[in-house]
Design an enzyme around this catalytic site. Structure first.
Site, PDB file in Angstrom:
ATOM      1  CE  LYS A   1      11.821   1.369  11.589  1.00 40.95           C
ATOM      2  NZ  LYS A   1      13.250   1.673  11.864  1.00 40.95           N
TER       3      LYS A   1
ATOM      4  CB  SER B   1      14.883  -1.948  11.877  1.00 39.40           C
ATOM      5  OG  SER B   1      14.879  -0.543  12.101  1.00 39.40           O
TER       6      SER B   1
ATOM      7  CB  SER C   1      17.202   1.282  11.074  1.00 43.34           C
ATOM      8  OG  SER C   1      17.562   0.087  11.716  1.00 43.34           O
TER       9      SER C   1
HETATM   10  N1  GLN Z   1      20.879  -2.972  12.382  1.00 45.99           N
HETATM   11  C1  GLN Z   1      21.194  -2.216  13.564  1.00 45.99           C
HETATM   12  C2  GLN Z   1      20.712  -2.956  14.776  1.00 45.99           C
HETATM   13  O1  GLN Z   1      20.266  -4.034  14.628  1.00 45.99           O
HETATM   14  C3  GLN Z   1      20.587  -0.854  13.493  1.00 45.99           C
HETATM   15  C4  GLN Z   1      19.174  -0.810  13.846  1.00 45.99           C
HETATM   16  C5  GLN Z   1      18.579   0.547  13.769  1.00 45.99           C
HETATM   17  O2  GLN Z   1      19.197   1.473  13.246  1.00 45.99           O
HETATM   18  N2  GLN Z   1      17.413   0.686  14.337  1.00 45.99           N
HETATM   19  O3  GLN Z   1      20.776  -2.497  15.873  1.00 45.99           O
END
Ligand code: GLN
Length: 492
Positions: free
Chosen positions: A81, A156, A180
């Protein structure tokens, strides 16, 4: 397509280490696969072909010289990532503000992968600074779900999950601040693990919300995730929140679970995570999973976590507060983009942040700055921290009644691109079931749990802090009862 891209990491490693195939051949097969399909998937922001082949060649050389492999995953390709720093590749965190930035150092996760002889294929797409649930907030274009290119892969870490589902890599790394790793795993029919907070070093992980961020392994099988977990996990003096105790024995647990015997284990169904708001096909898959776990010998009990319903609200105060502070470092002076407008440093800073941050990032910086402002600190940030404590207590009470907890990983399957991008609340609701774990710092994972209307569904398994072994055991046992999910062939 070469068959090598269909193999698990464990099988690839066995073939490489017995010299049946070379690590270079394996790397090349995956690079060819990326060249063939990534135009249609857009999982990668950067492909490091030369570095990948050079790293694989080193593994081949050392095996040929009779040296024991550097790790059980030596020579196996991986997609990283783009939120972990890499000294030899750009690192953008999906943001325009970091375009062209070359980090001066490797993240600990990157360094451990290299030391383990893992072949890093490149960097994967993500929502900007890991804020989002669809990769639509990436400054570099959306990633498509290999199961249906008109749908999102989740976020994400959608790039990492899509790379696995499209057979571009057998292993990937994600980060999970609110879901994410797990939500993209659920959306793509892959395995994603959010380790205990502090279980994997955050050094060199570009911060979203430091008290919630956690790197973790992504793979197509539970055993592969476990092998990767043991490579990246463990204490790191460079991260002050890193846990100074041994990595749980997740590989042994995954192997044990593959026997398919869960007798003596108690599985807790969280009453508050399911039912209303959950897609019927997702709920049906979850109910079938419970029956399967019972068949494996587990005792299924119901538990209640009454404060989980406040998790989302607390998260969207705590996360933006930390974001507003962490992202202050992008000041046009130190990294990446710089918009030279205006005479003062403040003007350059403002112009750079205006041009460099996307709308979701700005929204959260504004929200967090507000929540932390002196008049509102106690009412918002302070209250949210109290909710966080209550959620931790809910977990403690539930884990007194069950060895692991389970729920659907997400309320729905993958949604169409464009569906929620202008509706932040609808986007946030994706993480209803995953967020409590981040607030409590405990461990959880998503494993494939079949299809609903042709799209993958994830089963979430949650464990106490440092309870990863039992979690992997349950996941592997469940996996052993199912056929692997294979996404339809994608076109470039
Ligand atoms: N979708 C969640 C957010 O927007 C989690 C994001 C993540 O785990 N980095 O914060």
């Amino acid at each position: 397509m070469s068959d090598l891209t269909r193999l698990t990491a464990a099988d690839l490693a066995a073939k490489i280490h017995s010299r049946e195939v070379s690590a270079v051949e394996v790397a090349q097969a995956h690079l060819d696969r990326i060249a063939a399909v990534d135009g249609g998937v857009h999982a990668f922001l950067h492909v490091a072909s030369d570095a990948a082949l050079a790293s694989a060649a080193l593994v081949d050389d050392s095996i040929a010289a009779g040296t024991a492999p550097a790790s059980p995953l030596a020579g196996v390709p991986l997609a990283l990532k783009d939120v972990f720093t890499t000294a030899d590749m750009p690192t953008t965190a999906g943001s325009r503000i970091l375009e062209g930035w070359r980090p001066p150092y490797d993240a600990t996760v990157t360094a451990r992968l290299r030391a383990a002889g893992v072949t890093i294929l490149g960097k994967t797409n993500m929502d900007e600074f890991a804020m989002g649930s669809s990769t639509e907030y990436s400054a570099y274009g959306v990633t498509r779900n290999p199961w249906d290119p008109s749908r999102v892969p989740g976020g994400s870490g959608g790039g990492s999950a899509a790379a696995l589902a499209a057979f571009e890599a057998p292993l990937a790394i994600g980060t999970d601040t609110g879901g994410s790793i797990r939500q993209p795993a659920a959306f793509t029919g892959t395995v994603g693990v959010k380790p205990t907070y502090g279980g994997v070093s955050r050094y060199g992980l570009i911060a979203c919300a430091s008290s919630l961020d956690q790197g973790g392994p992504c793979a197509r099988t539970v055993l592969d995730a476990a092998l990767l977990h043991e490579v990246i996990g463990g204490h790191d003096p460079l991260d002050s929140t890193s846990i100074d105790s041994p990595v749980p024995s997740v590989v042994a647990a995954a192997r044990q679970g593959a026997d398919g015997d869960l007798s003596g284990l108690r599985v807790g169904v969280v009453r508050e995570l399911g039912g209303e708001g959950y897609q019927p096909g997702v709920q049906a898959s979850f109910d079938a999973a419970l029956r399967q776990l019972e068949k494996l010998g587990a005792e299924v009990v119901e538990v209640s976590c009454p404060h989980f319903e406040y998790g989302l609200a607390a998260y969207y105060l705590i996360l933006p507060s930390e974001v507003s502070s962490n992202l202050a470092r992008f000041d046009a002076m130190r990294y990446g983009l710089r918009v030279d407008e205006g005479a003062s440093a403040e003007a350059v800073m403002a112009a750079t942040r205006e041009a460099g941050f996307g709308p979701e990032v700005k929204r959260r910086i504004i929200l967090g700055t507000y929540a932390l402002s002196s008049g509102y600190y106690d009412a918002y940030y302070g209250q949210a921290q109290k909710v966080r404590t209550l959620i931790s207590r809910d977990f403690a009470a539930a884990f007194a009644q069950a060895d692991v907890l389970v729920s659907p990983a997400t309320p729905t399957t993958a949604f169409p691109i464009g569906d929620k991008v202008d509706d932040p609340l609808a986007m946030y609701l994706n993480d209803l079931a995953t967020i409590p774990t981040n607030l409590a710092g405990t461990a959880a994972m998503s494993v494939p749990s079949g299809l609903s209307d042709g799209l993958p569904v994830g089963l979430q398994i949650m464990a106490p802090a440092l309870g990863e072994a039992v979690m992997y055991r349950v996941a592997a046992a469940y996996e052993s009862t199912r056929e692997p999910l294979v996404a339809p062939e994608v076109s470039a």
